[in-house]
Design a protein around this motif. Sequence first.
Motif: not given
Length: 272
Positions: A46-47, A52-54, A200-201, A207-212
Amino acid sequence: MDSIVRVFSEIVGSASSSIRRMLYRGLVRARERGDLMIIGHYLSMLSPSYYGEDLPYEFDGYFKSYPGRRKISLPKPMAESGADVFRVIASRRSRRRYSRSPITLAELSTILYYTVGVTGRAWWGGPKRVYPSAGALQPVEAYLSASKVEELEPGIYHYNPGGHYLEELKLGDYSRILEDIALGQEHLGEAPLNIILTIVYKRTASKYGLRAYRYAHLDAGFAGENIYITVEALNLATVAVGAFYDEELCKLLEIDCEEEIPVLIFPIGRRI
Ligand SMILES: Cc1cc2nc3c(=O)[nH]c(=O)nc-3n(C[C@H](O)[C@H](O)[C@H](O)COP(=O)(O)O)c2cc1C
């Protein structure tokens, strides 16, 4: 089987359209390739502007601390090694045999500082570190299991980078237990010191959501290379160890494996 379908449809039902799109692509590829991990890979694509808004995570600070635990102050880290950086990088090797001599507290202090230490302040007031970090969120934590470190009782400790001191988690020599946790790799049991890096995920995911998941592991990789380089410059020996039983390691460190992911263990000792 029914319950898997139910849980899955609940997740899909509450996901945003961008997540659903990537999830679908991942599922199709996973079926084609017979590799479930590809689903997470697609989600991580994901971009980077998705932010990580969701996801429900909140930033929890730049490092952990253990108030109430005994603090062990560390000597000032060495300012220079005398070794040339290019030579150190070129001579770095994974070294799995260690002498029986202890590591000094000055060496430990120097290794921890150049692995995850704080080197300054950013314009917004947050710390700057020896390792680069996605979004400067700094998810990497360092623990150690000491069995033969001069002036330090054997035990498990957390490194507090803000104050450059250790926080005592529990006393005792856990090196053979670590060896078992790492599938019987003897270099862990023989080393006078093992450093364990975790991430610590949620710090990065806030900030980065699924890209984290990508970014946090990359941050740990940079910190891990710092261990190799510092140990090499000090003429000591180490190896990155990624093969271990996660849940047993989390139990030893008294951390929640879902919140905080153990990434690498570095046995460290004198060269033979
Ligand atoms: C992510 C990762 C995991 C590793 N896991 C282990 C391990 O569990 N045990 C081990 O003895 N070496 C481990 N290694 C070390 C590699 O075997 C080593 O880096 C490789 O053989 C290349 O040798 P070099 O580091 O001397 O260049 C790991 C290295 C990395 C980067």
